[in-house]
Design an enzyme around this catalytic site. Structure first.
Site, short mmCIF file in Angstrom:
data_model
loop_
_atom_site.label_atom_id
_atom_site.label_comp_id
_atom_site.label_asym_id
_atom_site.label_seq_id
_atom_site.Cartn_x
_atom_site.Cartn_y
_atom_site.Cartn_z
N HIS A 145 4.46 -2.97 -3.18
CA HIS A 145 3.30 -3.64 -3.76
C HIS A 145 2.94 -4.96 -3.08
CE1 HIS A 145 6.25 -6.26 -5.58
NE2 HIS A 145 5.26 -7.04 -5.97
N HIS A 200 -0.85 -8.84 -1.84
CA HIS A 200 -0.32 -8.29 -3.09
C HIS A 200 -1.24 -7.16 -3.54
CE1 HIS A 200 1.20 -8.04 -7.18
NE2 HIS A 200 2.20 -8.82 -6.80
#
Length: 155
Positions: free
Chosen positions: A65, A80
């Site tokens: 992620h 992110h």
């Protein structure tokens, strides 16, 4: 090469396809208040994520992620993918790089299964943060595509 033999600084390219947002529009106060640095975000409409610059992958979270890239001139970028997506424990992310890899601008970092992330109730707003104190100004708004140039001004 530019004047006097200096290499021209690489321009950041858009790393995702979707809707370009200011960092203040990110639905997470840690990003929106610029605690980690200034930046921008893209709300993903396509799962492909490419390197916005050439550099070294300084972080590649096992959950897929988040990534950190440091350029040759020391600029540090945190990517992110989505908000709270660490809670997916890697489900929905295919990662193509590992920490320590040298990556060229435009090469694939990851692919996000957008339908899966949505089905888990997670936001696809994906912050891109410059952690070294650089100031960011959006040059475009609305829809952007991976590989687009001239989306932000750094500095």
């Amino acid at each position: 090469m530019g004047l006097f033999g200096r290499k021209k600084k690489e321009e950041l390219i858009c790393l995702m396809t979707g809707t370009l947002l200011s960092i203040e529009q990110v639905p997470d106060p840690a990003f929106a208040t610029k605690v980690m640095g200034d930046g921008f975000a893209v709300e993903l409409t396509d799962g492909k994520v490419i390197a916005p610059v050439s550099g070294t992958v300084t972080a590649a979270f096992p959950t897929g992620h988040a990534f950190g890239i440091t350029t040759a001139d020391g600029m540090e970028i945190l990517i992110h993918l989505g908000i709270d997506t660490v809670n997916l424990k890697g489900q929905g992310f295919q990662v193509f790089v590992k920490q320590g890899d040298n990556i060229k601008q435009g090469e694939s970092l990851a692919e996000v299964d957008i339908n899966y992330v949505k089905s888990q109730g997670m936001s696809l707003v994906s912050p891109v943060v410059f952690t070294g104190g650089e100031k960011i100004r959006l040059l475009k708004n609305g829809t952007v595509r991976a590989g687009d140039q001239g989306i932000v001004r750094i500095g």
